[in-house]
Design a protein around this motif. Sequence first.
Motif, mmCIF file in Angstrom:
data_model
loop_
_atom_site.group_PDB
_atom_site.id
_atom_site.type_symbol
_atom_site.label_atom_id
_atom_site.label_comp_id
_atom_site.label_asym_id
_atom_site.label_seq_id
_atom_site.Cartn_x
_atom_site.Cartn_y
_atom_site.Cartn_z
ATOM 1 N N ALA A 50 -0.006 4.311 -3.062
ATOM 2 C CA ALA A 50 -0.090 4.892 -2.676
ATOM 3 C C ALA A 50 0.927 6.540 -3.148
ATOM 4 O O ALA A 50 0.750 7.722 -3.276
ATOM 5 N N THR A 86 -12.267 1.259 2.033
ATOM 6 C CA THR A 86 -12.189 0.287 2.402
ATOM 7 C C THR A 86 -13.483 -0.825 2.609
ATOM 8 O O THR A 86 -12.930 -1.735 2.747
ATOM 9 N N TYR A 108 1.164 -1.393 -0.524
ATOM 10 C CA TYR A 108 -0.075 0.113 -0.051
ATOM 11 C C TYR A 108 1.216 1.446 0.249
ATOM 12 O O TYR A 108 0.335 2.518 -0.314
ATOM 13 N N SER A 120 -3.199 11.409 4.268
ATOM 14 C CA SER A 120 -2.346 10.810 4.875
ATOM 15 C C SER A 120 -2.971 10.717 6.270
ATOM 16 O O SER A 120 -3.550 9.589 6.395
ATOM 17 N N GLU A 163 -8.926 4.607 8.145
ATOM 18 C CA GLU A 163 -9.823 3.555 8.556
ATOM 19 C C GLU A 163 -9.383 2.728 9.024
ATOM 20 O O GLU A 163 -9.200 1.724 9.136
ATOM 21 N N ALA A 180 -11.493 8.049 2.665
ATOM 22 C CA ALA A 180 -10.986 6.324 2.915
ATOM 23 C C ALA A 180 -11.865 5.257 3.790
ATOM 24 O O ALA A 180 -12.123 4.187 3.460
ATOM 25 N N THR A 226 -6.201 8.952 5.337
ATOM 26 C CA THR A 226 -6.189 7.156 5.810
ATOM 27 C C THR A 226 -5.899 6.242 6.639
ATOM 28 O O THR A 226 -6.295 5.397 6.525
ATOM 29 N N THR A 228 -3.363 0.183 5.401
ATOM 30 C CA THR A 228 -3.205 1.552 5.567
ATOM 31 C C THR A 228 -2.229 2.146 6.539
ATOM 32 O O THR A 228 -2.402 3.400 5.872
ATOM 33 N N TYR A 251 0.202 3.008 3.427
ATOM 34 C CA TYR A 251 -0.615 3.712 2.552
ATOM 35 C C TYR A 251 -0.740 5.471 3.215
ATOM 36 O O TYR A 251 -0.226 6.267 2.794
ATOM 37 N N SER A 252 -1.080 5.569 4.536
ATOM 38 C CA SER A 252 -0.306 6.576 5.510
ATOM 39 C C SER A 252 0.813 8.005 4.651
ATOM 40 O O SER A 252 1.686 8.535 4.207
#
Length: 393
Positions: A28, A312, A24, A250, A256, A308, A253, A140, A143-144
């Motif tokens: 991102a 999700t 992830y 960020s 979530e 997010a 995200t 998560t 991704y952040s």
Amino acid sequence: MSKEKRRGFIGSYTSYAMLYFFSYFTLASFNAVLPVYLTGIGKQTSEMSFILSASSFFSLAIGPLAGYLCDRTRRPRLISGLLMAGMAGMSLLFGLSRETLSLFLLNGVLMSFLVATQPVSEQLASTGPYRYGVLRVWGTVGYSAGAQAAGIAVQSFPPMALFSMVATSALLTALGFGCIGKGTAPQPVREEKEGKPRPSLSIFLRQPQFLLYIAITFLVMGCSNINNAFLPLLLKDFGVPTGVVGTALSIGTLVEIPVILFSNKFMDRFSSKALLMATTLIFAVQYLCYGLAASVWAVAIPLVLLKAVATTLVMMLNLKVVRNLIPSELVTVGLSTVSACNALGSILMQNAGGVFADHFPIQTLYLVLAGMAGITLLMSMLLRVKDREKVFS
């Protein structure tokens, strides 16, 4: 690392965390601020939408093909690792390119490679030795971190810094697929051992509820991909610097995390229909807020609280619905089929959104998206799924 430590690492919780974090992070770091990067090198919004739609176009073929190969060969980790290694090389070429057509082709190939691995990682999270939520939460976090790192890279460093970071992360993801252990691969199906025929791929066409679900997510994810492309530009219209755009994405995200960690508390408790209705409602409210926003805070608050969470829920719903509608032997193909149909929606709607944004304000586009989300809410009332299998508990 000694042999003993290597053996202890393979299949461990740490190896899973590595896979989901870097998978992830890769998504991102490449995707989160790509619209800002493309407009920053002189691309018009219609050109930007054309380039971004390539990932959906190529995913139509590569996603189902990769899913079929994973189910047929029973080597999903190997295939996924090879795809991520290919993405690493393509991302470096992307950073060197400036022509619209070459950017379209490269974006299509590298993003379809990444998207093709996601059904595999989602299924591994639901069938591995650890609960879905405590594994997927690392995605998560990744991704952040990737969104924040991408924002800083685009604002403060030459473009190749961003794409070198993407390539490194993709290679670490490939390594992650190799480290989670042989025991996590789908096991041979009992019916095949007993000589019973393997279910035909035509089963997807004989499932009205599966086709309805595809139609709903076709619209939902088409609108979501338009949102992914234009939300950074909407924030830029309100005067937000690129680095802060990455920070906002960020932080959004991270919201979530509780949704994923506590997925076992609600994803198996509520019906697929109820969850889908709630998800489409969240999308509709989010787009309406963006369309009517009069200040940057009216954009930032729903971004952080809703964006997010909605995407999700769709990802988890895909797993829940497919596992309950499709035979276990074809789950990866089913997930890849959903992903490919969503990609088709993204192609059509993202290009239409780019043309629309060339002639009308971005906020008007969001009011149109809110109306389409309302339509998907009505369609979701027709969904009927017998939720027999516990996926997230």
